[in-house]
Scaffold this active site. Structure first.
Site, mmCIF file in Angstrom:
data_model
loop_
_atom_site.group_PDB
_atom_site.id
_atom_site.type_symbol
_atom_site.label_atom_id
_atom_site.label_comp_id
_atom_site.label_asym_id
_atom_site.label_seq_id
_atom_site.Cartn_x
_atom_site.Cartn_y
_atom_site.Cartn_z
ATOM 1 N N HIS A 190 -71.805 19.424 -30.490
ATOM 2 C CA HIS A 190 -72.911 18.498 -30.220
ATOM 3 C C HIS A 190 -72.836 17.286 -31.139
ATOM 4 C CE1 HIS A 190 -75.038 21.015 -27.397
ATOM 5 N NE2 HIS A 190 -74.990 22.039 -28.226
ATOM 6 N N GLU A 431 -63.005 20.151 -9.819
ATOM 7 C CA GLU A 431 -62.936 20.553 -11.224
ATOM 8 C C GLU A 431 -62.350 21.949 -11.419
ATOM 9 O OE1 GLU A 431 -66.940 20.325 -12.793
ATOM 10 O OE2 GLU A 431 -67.780 20.725 -10.818
ATOM 11 N N ASP A 455 -63.900 20.153 -17.033
ATOM 12 C CA ASP A 455 -63.736 21.531 -16.568
ATOM 13 C C ASP A 455 -62.362 21.757 -15.950
ATOM 14 O OD1 ASP A 455 -65.943 23.035 -17.326
ATOM 15 O OD2 ASP A 455 -67.182 22.253 -15.706
ATOM 16 N N CYS A 502 -65.105 11.338 -13.131
ATOM 17 C CA CYS A 502 -66.353 11.238 -13.883
ATOM 18 C C CYS A 502 -66.308 12.052 -15.168
ATOM 19 C CB CYS A 502 -67.555 11.663 -13.033
ATOM 20 S SG CYS A 502 -67.529 13.400 -12.538
#
Length: 554
Positions: A190, A431, A455, A502
């Site tokens: 994060h 993905e 992914d 994306c």
């Protein structure tokens, strides 16, 4: 001069004094309490917990403006953890049965829960150990009347720490932070994501000594090479100053690209879009001159509340985004919850490998009423702007068939109720390797493809992108990934549909020309990267360079 080599999280140059950031050394002592004091200690715990939640609410609101809604979501997760029944009951039980003070009960509950999470095989659950410690430290600071360490300096500094929790980075006064350097951390943590969003040069995994002797010393962080120079010599200082000036000049030049077309030298037009997590992120989209929104992460509407968002609540947001973008394409991804994005009220079962479990379209197809509610809102909102709908984690033709059947039910219901709706484009995310392999078949059933490279890389290389121990093996430039992207674009064009990217790779300048050479139609990324990628596109001649670039990578 001392030089330390770390791993870059975000590029750029920072020149300033070092500030060693030390967490509060909370000394928690076990105190025996009398029976008549038990209720008071339980009340102290609950008061501190409520104050901590209030702090997190304030922190969430503050962080939205600096790092965007999607990155601020961690503070909502922390709020939910402080409201977790198991966490609360464990602390209460310890106070009541062992007759100990609230501070000791919180500290022991923290240790117990953190150890439990750390021992789990799933890397996402392992990551929750740090979150438990973070929220417990916040409660302990309140109980002991202490405050978190803050940067109390007159001039901006380079922050150096063992590691930084997301709450710590966001709470820092951005005007006082030139860069941060940590000894530990992951490129997919994060904190790393927040650093990239905030645009602060940052290094992780840096073996710099956290000693008072370096506190206040002049240093230079080179986010491009991953190095930090402590007390640089004259030659290094002059070289870094010159590099800093060049970077600043480039930033100023990028501003001149606002309003310019995203077109190559040989006339190929590219759609340059932005990724966002909420309506509140639109200011960044407009500020950086995005030509549309390539990924609106609708799942954050579900993560922000404690129950399912209603059709009207969703419609309000989707309509506002469509109207604000004033005719530009807005691609809204349907609910992509599960894996590392959890909402308690979904009551998803615990899974040993949630990244490959019940997530995204699998949840939608097994909970059709939740899916239909979102689809009704999306189709209604499409009457107010150029909305496109994108379905994530598709692996088979049968899933598309099921989606189309549900969509027809929704359109029929709206028609019968006399509710107006538009005719939005409908596309899918590519993905998984399965989707790539059958992309020639999938392309015949949809209006567009959008490749989710994060992914796709994870599933193709069999590497959990949240696992810091595997960073050296996680290679998004792997030839297998690049060939899969090329295959997907080729199959999309054969079926006369457009194809975009994306994922994180969309903003990777090392691959921009490759993507242009294989015919990518759209690139979507964090708003802060848009103008730089536009510059690369406008300086590229695909007719002249394309073949050589393809040979280099493929």
């Amino acid at each position: 001069m001392e030089t330390y080599k770390g791993k870059s999280v975000f590029g750029g140059i920072a020149i300033g004094k070092l500030h060693i950031y030390n967490k509060k050394n909370l000394q928690v002592k076990r105190k025996h309490i009398e029976t008549e004091e038990i209720e008071r200690e339980v009340e102290r715990f609950h008061k501190a917990r409520e104050d901590a939640i209030a702090q997190l609410v304030e922190l969430y609101e503050k962080s939205i403006s600096s790092v965007g809604t999607s990155n601020a979501a961690i503070f909502e997760i922390h709020q939910m953890m402080l409201q977790d029944d198991d966490y609360i009951e464990s602390t209460e039980n310890m106070i009541q049965t062992q007759q100990v003070n609230a501070e000791y009960a919180v500290a022991m509950t923290s240790d117990n829960f953190a150890s439990m999470f750390a021992a789990m095989e799933d890397d996402y659950m392992k990551g929750r150990a740090a979150d438990v410690r973070d929220i417990s430290e916040r409660v302990l600071l309140i109980l002991t009347g202490q405050e978190s360490d803050c940067i109390d300096t007159e001039e901006p500094v380079i922050v150096v720490a063992d590691d930084l929790a997301p709450s710590e980075t966001v709470q820092m006064d951005k005007s006082k932070v030139l860069s941060f350097v940590t000894v530990h951390g992951s490129t997919n943590s994060h904190t790393a994501i927040l650093a990239r969003t905030m645009g602060i040069p940052a290094l992780i995994g840096t073996p710099i000594p956290l000693e008072d002797s370096i506190n206040g010393k002049l240093a230079i962080v080179d986010g491009d090479t991953g190095q930090i120079y402590v007390e640089p010599d004259e030659e290094t200082f002059a070289m870094m100053q010159e590099k800093y000036k060049v970077i600043q000049t480039k930033k100023e030049l990028l501003q001149t690209l606002k309003g310019k077309e995203t077109v190559t030298l040989d006339g190929r037009r590219i759609m340059l879009y932005a990724n966002i997590g909420n309506y509140k992120d639109l200011s960044l989209v407009l500020e950086n001159d995005a030509e549309g929104i390539g990924l609106f992460r609708s799942e954050f509407l579900y993560l922000e509340g404690d129950t399912y968002p209603t059709e009207e609540e969703q419609l309000k947001i989707y309509r506002a985004v469509a109207e604000t973008m004033a005719g530009k394409r807005v691609i809204i991804r349907t609910l992509d919850i599960g894996a590392d994005k959890q909402a308690d009220y979904f009551e998803l079962p615990k899974e040993e490998n949630p990244a490959m479990g019940c997530r995204a379209i699998r949840i939608c197809l097994t909970r059709p009423e939740v899916f239909k509610t979102q689809l009704r809102a999306l189709f209604r909102a499409s009457a107010f702007g150029k909305i496109a709908i994108m379905y994530p984690m598709i692996t088979s033709l049968s899933e598309i068939t099921k989606i189309k059947n549900i969509v027809e039910e929704v359109k029929q219901e709206l028609t019968e109720a006399g509710v107006p709706f538009g005719n939005p484009e409908q596309g899918i995310m590519i993905e998984t390797p399965a989707a790539v392999i059958i992309s020639d078949q999938l392309a015949k059933e949809v209006d567009f493809f959008s490749i989710g490279t994060n992914d796709l890389t994870q599933y193709t290389l069999a590497i959990d992108r949240q696992n810091a121990q595997l960073d050296e093996f996680y290679d998004p430039h792997h030839q297998a990934i690049l060939r899969m992207i090329a295959t997907t674009v080729e199959n999309a064009h054969k079926a006369n549909i457009w194809c975009g990217i994306c994922g994180e790779l969309g903003a990777d300048p090392e691959l921009s020309k490759l993507f242009l050479s294989i015919g990518i139609d759209e690139l979507s990324m964090s708003p802060g990267n848009l103008l730089f990628i536009r510059k690369i596109i406008r300086e590229t001649n695909i007719l002249e360079e394309g073949e050589a670039i393809r040979k280099q990578f493929l």
